[in-house]
Enzyme design. Structure first.
Site, PDB file in Angstrom:
ATOM      1  N   TYR A 161     -11.801  -1.995  -2.491  1.00 48.87           N
ATOM      2  CA  TYR A 161     -10.675  -2.543  -1.731  1.00 48.87           C
ATOM      3  C   TYR A 161     -11.061  -3.077  -0.348  1.00 48.87           C
ATOM      4  O   TYR A 161     -10.209  -3.612   0.358  1.00 48.87           O
ATOM      5  CB  TYR A 161      -9.575  -1.478  -1.589  1.00 48.87           C
ATOM      6  CG  TYR A 161      -9.017  -1.037  -2.920  1.00 48.87           C
ATOM      7  CD1 TYR A 161      -8.357  -1.940  -3.747  1.00 48.87           C
ATOM      8  CD2 TYR A 161      -9.166   0.276  -3.371  1.00 48.87           C
ATOM      9  CE1 TYR A 161      -7.854  -1.556  -4.980  1.00 48.87           C
ATOM     10  CE2 TYR A 161      -8.661   0.673  -4.603  1.00 48.87           C
ATOM     11  CZ  TYR A 161      -8.007  -0.247  -5.404  1.00 48.87           C
ATOM     12  OH  TYR A 161      -7.509   0.138  -6.622  1.00 48.87           O
ATOM     13  N   ALA A 203      -0.399   0.967  -7.965  1.00 47.60           N
ATOM     14  CA  ALA A 203      -0.344   1.438  -9.360  1.00 47.60           C
ATOM     15  C   ALA A 203       1.042   1.245  -9.990  1.00 47.60           C
ATOM     16  O   ALA A 203       1.151   1.171 -11.216  1.00 47.60           O
ATOM     17  CB  ALA A 203      -0.761   2.903  -9.428  1.00 47.60           C
ATOM     18  N   PRO A 225       1.946   2.534  -3.361  1.00 48.43           N
ATOM     19  CA  PRO A 225       1.247   3.797  -3.153  1.00 48.43           C
ATOM     20  C   PRO A 225      -0.252   3.660  -2.935  1.00 48.43           C
ATOM     21  O   PRO A 225      -0.905   2.808  -3.542  1.00 48.43           O
ATOM     22  CB  PRO A 225       1.523   4.568  -4.449  1.00 48.43           C
ATOM     23  CG  PRO A 225       1.926   3.545  -5.436  1.00 48.43           C
ATOM     24  CD  PRO A 225       2.604   2.461  -4.669  1.00 48.43           C
ATOM     25  N   ASN A 226      -0.729   4.507  -2.053  1.00 53.88           N
ATOM     26  CA  ASN A 226      -2.152   4.663  -1.713  1.00 53.88           C
ATOM     27  C   ASN A 226      -2.707   3.514  -0.881  1.00 53.88           C
ATOM     28  O   ASN A 226      -3.844   3.584  -0.412  1.00 53.88           O
ATOM     29  CB  ASN A 226      -3.016   4.863  -2.975  1.00 53.88           C
ATOM     30  CG  ASN A 226      -2.572   6.089  -3.757  1.00 53.88           C
ATOM     31  OD1 ASN A 226      -2.511   7.176  -3.187  1.00 53.88           O
ATOM     32  ND2 ASN A 226      -2.235   5.923  -5.022  1.00 53.88           N
ATOM     33  N   ASN A 260       2.251  -6.081  -3.106  1.00 53.15           N
ATOM     34  CA  ASN A 260       1.171  -5.392  -3.797  1.00 53.15           C
ATOM     35  C   ASN A 260       1.720  -4.003  -4.085  1.00 53.15           C
ATOM     36  O   ASN A 260       1.745  -3.142  -3.198  1.00 53.15           O
ATOM     37  CB  ASN A 260      -0.087  -5.316  -2.930  1.00 53.15           C
ATOM     38  CG  ASN A 260      -1.233  -4.634  -3.665  1.00 53.15           C
ATOM     39  OD1 ASN A 260      -1.027  -4.014  -4.718  1.00 53.15           O
ATOM     40  ND2 ASN A 260      -2.434  -4.729  -3.122  1.00 53.15           N
ATOM     41  N   HIS A 303      -3.013  -8.722  -5.582  1.00 53.05           N
ATOM     42  CA  HIS A 303      -3.893  -7.564  -5.753  1.00 53.05           C
ATOM     43  C   HIS A 303      -5.214  -7.863  -5.082  1.00 53.05           C
ATOM     44  O   HIS A 303      -5.787  -8.959  -5.274  1.00 53.05           O
ATOM     45  CB  HIS A 303      -4.122  -7.242  -7.231  1.00 53.05           C
ATOM     46  CG  HIS A 303      -2.844  -6.884  -7.913  1.00 53.05           C
ATOM     47  ND1 HIS A 303      -2.237  -5.660  -7.742  1.00 53.05           N
ATOM     48  CD2 HIS A 303      -2.015  -7.620  -8.694  1.00 53.05           C
ATOM     49  CE1 HIS A 303      -1.100  -5.653  -8.409  1.00 53.05           C
ATOM     50  NE2 HIS A 303      -0.935  -6.833  -8.985  1.00 53.05           N
ATOM     51  N   GLU A 360       2.980 -11.890  -6.139  1.00 54.07           N
ATOM     52  CA  GLU A 360       2.293 -10.624  -6.414  1.00 54.07           C
ATOM     53  C   GLU A 360       0.829 -10.785  -5.997  1.00 54.07           C
ATOM     54  O   GLU A 360       0.188 -11.777  -6.350  1.00 54.07           O
ATOM     55  CB  GLU A 360       2.390 -10.342  -7.923  1.00 54.07           C
ATOM     56  CG  GLU A 360       1.637  -9.103  -8.364  1.00 54.07           C
ATOM     57  CD  GLU A 360       1.749  -8.868  -9.876  1.00 54.07           C
ATOM     58  OE1 GLU A 360       2.541  -9.568 -10.565  1.00 54.07           O
ATOM     59  OE2 GLU A 360       1.024  -7.991 -10.364  1.00 54.07           O
ATOM     60  N   ARG A 366     -10.118   4.241   1.398  1.00 50.86           N
ATOM     61  CA  ARG A 366     -10.033   4.484  -0.042  1.00 50.86           C
ATOM     62  C   ARG A 366     -10.916   3.504  -0.801  1.00 50.86           C
ATOM     63  O   ARG A 366     -10.694   2.291  -0.734  1.00 50.86           O
ATOM     64  CB  ARG A 366      -8.570   4.270  -0.439  1.00 50.86           C
ATOM     65  CG  ARG A 366      -8.320   4.256  -1.906  1.00 50.86           C
ATOM     66  CD  ARG A 366      -6.970   3.611  -2.199  1.00 50.86           C
ATOM     67  NE  ARG A 366      -6.690   3.676  -3.609  1.00 50.86           N
ATOM     68  CZ  ARG A 366      -5.848   2.877  -4.232  1.00 50.86           C
ATOM     69  NH1 ARG A 366      -5.176   1.954  -3.558  1.00 50.86           N
ATOM     70  NH2 ARG A 366      -5.662   2.978  -5.520  1.00 50.86           N
ATOM     71  N   ARG A 404     -11.217  -4.488 -14.405  1.00 45.10           N
ATOM     72  CA  ARG A 404     -11.176  -3.030 -14.287  1.00 45.10           C
ATOM     73  C   ARG A 404     -10.568  -2.414 -15.560  1.00 45.10           C
ATOM     74  O   ARG A 404     -10.522  -3.063 -16.588  1.00 45.10           O
ATOM     75  CB  ARG A 404     -10.403  -2.672 -13.020  1.00 45.10           C
ATOM     76  CG  ARG A 404     -11.055  -3.280 -11.780  1.00 45.10           C
ATOM     77  CD  ARG A 404     -10.298  -2.934 -10.509  1.00 45.10           C
ATOM     78  NE  ARG A 404     -10.302  -1.499 -10.268  1.00 45.10           N
ATOM     79  CZ  ARG A 404      -9.496  -0.893  -9.386  1.00 45.10           C
ATOM     80  NH1 ARG A 404      -8.636  -1.613  -8.678  1.00 45.10           N
ATOM     81  NH2 ARG A 404      -9.549   0.404  -9.210  1.00 45.10           N
TER      82      ARG A 404
HETATM   83  C1  DQA Z   1      -4.295  -2.822  -6.551  1.00 45.31           C
HETATM   84  C2  DQA Z   1      -4.747  -2.649  -8.008  1.00 45.31           C
HETATM   85  C3  DQA Z   1      -4.014  -1.504  -8.664  1.00 45.31           C
HETATM   86  O1  DQA Z   1      -4.434  -1.341 -10.011  1.00 45.31           O
HETATM   87  C4  DQA Z   1      -4.265  -0.205  -7.930  1.00 45.31           C
HETATM   88  O2  DQA Z   1      -3.521   0.841  -8.495  1.00 45.31           O
HETATM   89  C5  DQA Z   1      -4.011  -0.320  -6.463  1.00 45.31           C
HETATM   90  C6  DQA Z   1      -4.420  -1.530  -5.765  1.00 45.31           C
HETATM   91  C7  DQA Z   1      -5.122  -3.911  -5.818  1.00 45.31           C
HETATM   92  O3  DQA Z   1      -4.679  -4.359  -4.769  1.00 45.31           O
HETATM   93  O4  DQA Z   1      -6.209  -4.265  -6.268  1.00 45.31           O
HETATM   94  O5  DQA Z   1      -3.546   0.616  -5.820  1.00 45.31           O
HETATM   95  O6  DQA Z   1      -2.945  -3.252  -6.556  1.00 45.31           O
END
Ligand code: DQA
Length: 139
Positions: free
Chosen positions: A22, A75, A9-10, A72, A98, A96, A17, A105
């Site tokens: 990011y 959240a 998501p997002n 990735n 990020h 995985e 964003r 954070r």
């Molecule tokens: C994320 C880190 C997560 O905590 C966050 O909710 C994201 C992006 C990252 O790529 O840094 O949406 O996965």
């Protein structure tokens, strides 16, 4: 080799964003970069969804056609036992990734449900993390 590059998501809003966290690359930029990097070594299948069930179904499909998953989960990383269970039903390698250093954070981002299933975790290296994941998987 076929790799599923899966975004949660997002992450469809990458580039717009919170670019200070990011970066400025869009998801399309990242997907193109990963495909280019993997060229001749692996086929990259890309999928993004804001919906947990759709991510789970993408992992189920990967059971048939893919050797590895780079995920990735956004959240959902910090909340989803269901995505962990789907990955546990997948036999290939899992990396995985990020973009941000989640450990620098909020505390709720320090926990990953996926981490225990992942063969490796790449955190905080921005989009380079995906390229490193491809290198690991295709070595
Ligand atoms: C994320 C880190 C997560 O905590 C966050 O909710 C994201 C992006 C990252 O790529 O840094 O949406 O996965």
């Amino acid at each position: 080799m076929r790799i599923l590059l899966l975004h949660g998501p997002n992450l469809d809003l990458l580039g717009k964003r919170q670019p200070e966290i990011y970066g400025h690359e869009t998801l399309q930029d990242i997907e193109n970069k990963v495909r280019g990097h993997a060229f001749g070594r692996a086929e990259i299948e890309c999928y993004q969804s804001n919906h947990e069930g759709e991510l789970i179904e993408a992992i189920h499909r990967a059971r048939q056609g893919c050797d590895a998953v780079i995920i990735n989960a956004g959240a959902y990383t910090h909340t989803s036992v269901a995505i962990l269970d789907a990955l546990n039903a997948f036999d290939g390698k899992v990396v995985e990734v990020h973009l941000s250093n989640v450990h620098r954070r909020e505390e709720f981002r320090h926990r990953s449900y996926i981490a225990g299933r992942a063969d490796g975790i790449i955190i905080g290296l921005g989009s380079y993390g995906y390229l490193a994941a491809v290198d690991f998987l295709t070595q």
